[in-house]
Motif scaffolding. Structure first.
Motif, mmCIF file in Angstrom:
data_model
loop_
_atom_site.group_PDB
_atom_site.id
_atom_site.type_symbol
_atom_site.label_atom_id
_atom_site.label_comp_id
_atom_site.label_asym_id
_atom_site.label_seq_id
_atom_site.Cartn_x
_atom_site.Cartn_y
_atom_site.Cartn_z
ATOM 1 N N ILE A 138 39.116 12.060 -41.027
ATOM 2 C CA ILE A 138 39.913 12.232 -42.240
ATOM 3 C C ILE A 138 41.035 11.200 -42.284
ATOM 4 N N ALA A 139 41.666 10.967 -41.129
ATOM 5 C CA ALA A 139 42.724 9.954 -41.061
ATOM 6 C C ALA A 139 42.154 8.567 -41.357
ATOM 7 N N ASP A 140 40.972 8.261 -40.813
ATOM 8 C CA ASP A 140 40.328 6.977 -41.100
ATOM 9 C C ASP A 140 39.971 6.861 -42.574
ATOM 10 N N ASP A 141 39.560 7.968 -43.179
ATOM 11 C CA ASP A 141 39.201 7.948 -44.592
ATOM 12 C C ASP A 141 40.421 7.642 -45.450
ATOM 13 N N LYS A 142 41.560 8.206 -45.109
ATOM 14 C CA LYS A 142 42.781 7.941 -45.874
ATOM 15 C C LYS A 142 43.277 6.515 -45.665
ATOM 16 N N LYS A 143 43.106 6.004 -44.443
ATOM 17 C CA LYS A 143 43.642 4.679 -44.121
ATOM 18 C C LYS A 143 42.682 3.554 -44.497
ATOM 19 N N TYR A 144 41.401 3.700 -44.140
ATOM 20 C CA TYR A 144 40.436 2.618 -44.341
ATOM 21 C C TYR A 144 39.340 2.948 -45.354
ATOM 22 N N GLY A 145 39.162 4.227 -45.676
ATOM 23 C CA GLY A 145 38.132 4.623 -46.627
ATOM 24 C C GLY A 145 36.744 4.763 -46.027
ATOM 25 N N ASN A 146 36.645 4.821 -44.691
ATOM 26 C CA ASN A 146 35.322 4.912 -44.070
ATOM 27 C C ASN A 146 35.179 6.168 -43.206
ATOM 28 N N GLY A 147 35.836 7.239 -43.569
ATOM 29 C CA GLY A 147 35.796 8.470 -42.786
ATOM 30 C C GLY A 147 34.419 9.085 -42.651
ATOM 31 N N PRO A 148 33.674 9.248 -43.760
ATOM 32 C CA PRO A 148 32.344 9.851 -43.639
ATOM 33 C C PRO A 148 31.401 9.051 -42.740
#
Length: 79
Positions: A34-44
């Motif tokens: 989730i943190a990666d999704d917010k920061k880089y957009g590649n969470g899934p």
């Protein structure tokens, strides 16, 4: 006989504790995704890569979660 019952109860309790520990690791992986999704957009993609990896499958199964593709899809949708 009482020793056998006490030992079985103890082993069952230890198993539940271990399962909860591995469930916490799954939740930490979701939190990181989730943190990666917010920061880089590649969470899934990150959680899918982790869940399909050997370590991810091992952690999921130790947490009592069947590591199949349906679970991976659900984790991706959650993120």
């Amino acid at each position: 006989m009482a020793d056998f019952v006490d030992g079985t109860a103890f082993n069952h309790e230890q198993g539940n504790r271990a399962r909860k520990l591995f469930a916490a690791v799954v939740l930490a992986a979701l939190d990181d995704a989730i943190a990666d999704d917010k920061k880089y957009g590649n969470g899934p993609e990150q959680i899918a890569r982790w869940a399909r990896s050997r370590d991810g499958r091992e952690v999921l199964s130790c947490a009592g979660i069947d590591p199949n593709e349906r679970v991976v899809t659900g984790l991706m949708e959650f993120v």
